[in-house]
Write a protein that holds these residues in place. Structure first.
Motif, mmCIF file in Angstrom:
data_model
loop_
_atom_site.group_PDB
_atom_site.id
_atom_site.type_symbol
_atom_site.label_atom_id
_atom_site.label_comp_id
_atom_site.label_asym_id
_atom_site.label_seq_id
_atom_site.Cartn_x
_atom_site.Cartn_y
_atom_site.Cartn_z
ATOM 1 N N GLU A 114 0.861 -1.183 0.000
ATOM 2 C CA GLU A 114 0.000 0.000 0.000
ATOM 3 C C GLU A 114 0.899 1.234 0.000
ATOM 4 O OE1 GLU A 114 -2.621 1.272 3.505
ATOM 5 O OE2 GLU A 114 -3.859 -0.154 2.368
ATOM 6 N N ARG A 116 1.057 5.329 0.294
ATOM 7 C CA ARG A 116 0.299 6.494 0.758
ATOM 8 C C ARG A 116 1.154 7.751 0.672
ATOM 9 N NH1 ARG A 116 -4.251 5.502 4.006
ATOM 10 N NH2 ARG A 116 -4.651 3.298 4.313
ATOM 11 N N VAL A 124 -4.910 6.375 -1.973
ATOM 12 C CA VAL A 124 -4.103 5.228 -1.543
ATOM 13 C C VAL A 124 -3.928 4.298 -2.735
ATOM 14 C CG1 VAL A 124 -3.956 3.281 0.044
ATOM 15 C CG2 VAL A 124 -4.984 5.429 0.808
#
Length: 193
Positions: A114, A116, A124
């Motif tokens: 992920e 960010r 995201v």
């Protein structure tokens, strides 16, 4: 003038098991098993067993210059499979940023990543690793992840997927150099010299 045939050989190291059937190869080693199809390449692939050591022989009959170029390509594919099941492949991907720090969060199963705060965006980004590939944080380097697996094509494509999620849009890419870039390509288990 065309040659009648041209061949290239690849030696099989100890502890590696190779099975060939209709240009479909299965190679087993200490790290696992890989299977590849080379049916799209018009050539003979033969397993030659001898007391000096087993070999894989690639043969092209009545080939032109471009057809003969497939020989070394096929040899490289098989050599990478052997290297993958003995040592494995590792790509180090590093986050580069000027102002907003990029956060990379590895999922618990090590199958996805992920991303960010890329350029301060709220969006995201999720990257799922390919089959047989894992991702983990690099303990020795901040802002770096390790993409690992046995199949070089899947590992390199997973690293490319991570890089592709962090491309700068609608800005001058000479000035905005933020992103996640492959920093080093190596093997998981180091070679004894």
């Amino acid at each position: 003038m065309l040659q009648v045939y041209k061949d290239v050989e690849l030696a099989i190291p100890e502890g590696i098991e190779v099975k060939l059937h209709a240009r479909k190869a299965t190679i087993k080693g200490p790290r696992g098993e890989l299977t590849k199809h080379v049916k799209h390449m018009n050539m003979d692939v033969r397993l030659i067993k001898s007391p000096q050591g087993d070999k894989i022989k690639f043969i092209v009959w009545h080939g032109g210059r471009k057809h003969l170029a497939c020989l070394r390509t096929a040899k490289a594919v098989f050599a990478n499979m052997i290297k993958g099941v003995t040592l494995g492949f590792q790509y180090k991907c590093r986050a580069v940023y000027a102002h907003f720090p990029i956060n990379m969060i590895v999922a618990g199963d090590k199958q996805s990543l992920e991303i960010r705060n890329f350029l301060g965006e709220k969006r995201v980004r999720h990257v799922t690793m390919r089959k047989g590939v894992t991702v983990r944080d690099d303990p020795s380097q901040k802002d770096q992840v390790l993409v690992e697996g046995n199949d070089i094509e899947e590992v390199s494509q997973s690293a490319a997927d991570i890089h592709g999620q962090c491309l700068v849009k609608n800005k001058d890419i000479r000035k905005f150099l933020d992103g996640i870039y492959p920093a080093e390509k190596t093997t998981i288990e180091k070679v004894e010299e």
